[in-house]
Scaffold this motif. Sequence first.
Motif, short mmCIF file in Angstrom:
data_model
loop_
_atom_site.label_atom_id
_atom_site.label_comp_id
_atom_site.label_asym_id
_atom_site.label_seq_id
_atom_site.Cartn_x
_atom_site.Cartn_y
_atom_site.Cartn_z
N ALA A 129 8.14 12.10 7.84
CA ALA A 129 8.10 11.05 8.86
C ALA A 129 7.22 9.88 8.45
N LYS A 130 6.21 10.15 7.65
CA LYS A 130 5.29 9.08 7.26
C LYS A 130 5.91 8.08 6.30
N GLU A 131 6.86 8.53 5.49
CA GLU A 131 7.39 7.65 4.45
C GLU A 131 8.11 6.42 4.98
N PRO A 132 9.06 6.54 5.95
CA PRO A 132 9.72 5.31 6.45
C PRO A 132 8.75 4.34 7.11
N ILE A 133 7.80 4.87 7.89
CA ILE A 133 6.82 4.00 8.54
C ILE A 133 5.96 3.31 7.50
N LYS A 134 5.54 4.07 6.50
CA LYS A 134 4.69 3.50 5.46
C LYS A 134 5.44 2.42 4.68
N ALA A 135 6.71 2.67 4.40
CA ALA A 135 7.51 1.67 3.67
C ALA A 135 7.65 0.39 4.49
N PHE A 136 7.88 0.53 5.78
CA PHE A 136 7.99 -0.65 6.65
C PHE A 136 6.68 -1.43 6.66
N MET A 137 5.57 -0.74 6.85
CA MET A 137 4.28 -1.41 6.93
C MET A 137 3.93 -2.09 5.61
N GLN A 140 5.61 -5.45 5.09
CA GLN A 140 5.14 -6.55 5.93
C GLN A 140 3.67 -6.88 5.68
N THR A 141 3.01 -6.18 4.76
CA THR A 141 1.59 -6.37 4.52
C THR A 141 1.38 -7.24 3.29
N ARG A 142 0.55 -8.24 3.41
CA ARG A 142 0.21 -9.09 2.27
C ARG A 142 -0.65 -8.32 1.28
N LEU A 143 -0.39 -8.56 0.01
CA LEU A 143 -1.13 -7.87 -1.04
C LEU A 143 -2.61 -8.21 -0.96
N LYS A 144 -2.92 -9.45 -0.59
CA LYS A 144 -4.32 -9.86 -0.49
C LYS A 144 -5.05 -9.06 0.58
N ASP A 145 -4.42 -8.87 1.74
CA ASP A 145 -5.03 -8.09 2.81
C ASP A 145 -5.19 -6.63 2.40
N LEU A 146 -4.18 -6.12 1.70
CA LEU A 146 -4.25 -4.73 1.25
C LEU A 146 -5.40 -4.53 0.27
N GLU A 147 -5.54 -5.44 -0.67
CA GLU A 147 -6.63 -5.33 -1.64
C GLU A 147 -7.99 -5.46 -0.97
N THR A 148 -8.08 -6.30 0.05
CA THR A 148 -9.35 -6.48 0.76
C THR A 148 -9.82 -5.18 1.39
N PHE A 149 -8.92 -4.50 2.10
CA PHE A 149 -9.31 -3.27 2.78
C PHE A 149 -9.48 -2.11 1.81
N PRO A 165 -3.74 4.91 1.32
CA PRO A 165 -3.85 5.84 2.46
C PRO A 165 -3.58 5.11 3.78
N PHE A 166 -3.14 5.87 4.77
CA PHE A 166 -2.83 5.29 6.06
C PHE A 166 -4.06 4.64 6.70
N ILE A 167 -5.23 5.22 6.50
CA ILE A 167 -6.44 4.69 7.11
C ILE A 167 -6.77 3.29 6.58
N ALA A 172 -4.89 -3.24 7.29
CA ALA A 172 -4.32 -4.30 6.44
C ALA A 172 -3.02 -4.81 7.06
N PHE A 173 -2.21 -3.91 7.57
CA PHE A 173 -0.95 -4.28 8.21
C PHE A 173 -1.20 -5.14 9.45
N VAL A 174 -2.15 -4.72 10.28
CA VAL A 174 -2.46 -5.48 11.50
C VAL A 174 -2.97 -6.87 11.16
N THR A 175 -3.83 -6.97 10.14
CA THR A 175 -4.34 -8.28 9.72
C THR A 175 -3.21 -9.19 9.26
N SER A 176 -2.29 -8.65 8.48
CA SER A 176 -1.15 -9.43 8.03
C SER A 176 -0.25 -9.86 9.18
#
Length: 246
Positions: A129-137, A140-149, A165-167, A172-176
Motif C-alpha cells: 500500500a505504501k508504494e503507490p502513495i509514495k510514488a505519487f508524493m 509532486q515533491t521538489r528535489l530541493k525540498d526533499l534534500e532539505t529535509f 523514508p516516509f517521515i 517535504a511533500f507538504v512544503t512543495s
Amino acid sequence: MIRLFAVVLFLFFTPYVSAEGIDALSITTNPDGSQEYSVTLQVLAIMTALSFIPAAVIMMTSFTRIIIVLAILRQAIGLQQSPSNQILLGMSLFLTFFIMAPILQDINEKAVTPYLNEEMTSIQALTEAKEPIKAFMLSQTRLKDLETFVQIAGYDKLEQPEDTPFIVLIPAFVTSELQTAFIIGFMFFIPFLIVDLVVASVLMAMGMMMLSPMIVSLPFKIMLFVLVDGWGLVMGTLARSFGLGA
C-alpha cells in the motif's frame, strides 16, 4: 473511498500493535462457568487509525494544494463569504478523490483486496500500500525540498529519491504543495488585480475618490470570471497540475 482510507490506515497501524496480532475481544471463563468479555488494545489502535484519516487526507494527498488555491481565488475575486468554507471544503474533498482515484484503485487491487481475502499479512499489505502513495508524493515533491529535509533529518545522502523514508517525505511533500499552491494562486490573482487597478484609476480620474474601488470592481470581476468559464478553468488547471490529462 472513506472505507478504503480506513483500511489503508489500519494497515499502517496494525504492525505497531503486535507482529503476531491481538484478538480484538478476549473471553475469560470464570470458575462458576460464566464468561467475561474484555476489549483489547487492537480496538484502540483501530480507532486511533480512524482518527488519523483527516490528517492523511490533508497531508498525503492533493487536498492541501486545492483548498489553498480555492481560498486565494475567493480572496482575489473579493468575495468574503461566497462560496462558503463548507462549499470550498466539499469541492476540495471530492476533487481530491477524483485526482487520487487511480492511486486508491492501485492500493485497493494490490493491498486492500488481498489483505481482506487473507492472501497476505498486514505487514505485506502495508508494504504494497505504501508504494503507490509514495510514488505519487515523490512525483509532486521538489528535489530541493526533499534534500532539505533529508539534511535536517541527518540522513546520509540517499542513492535515489525512492529510498526516502516516509517521515522525511511527508514534510517535504507538504512544503512543495504549499509552494505550488501559492504559485498557482498568484497566477489566478493577477487578472483580478488588473481589474482593481483599472477601476481605481478610472474612479480617481473621475474625481470619485470617496467611492471604494472594491465595490465597483466586484461586479466586473465576477463577470470576467463567468465569461472565461472560471470554475472549469480552475478545476482543470488543478487537475492537470497533478499530471491528469497531460
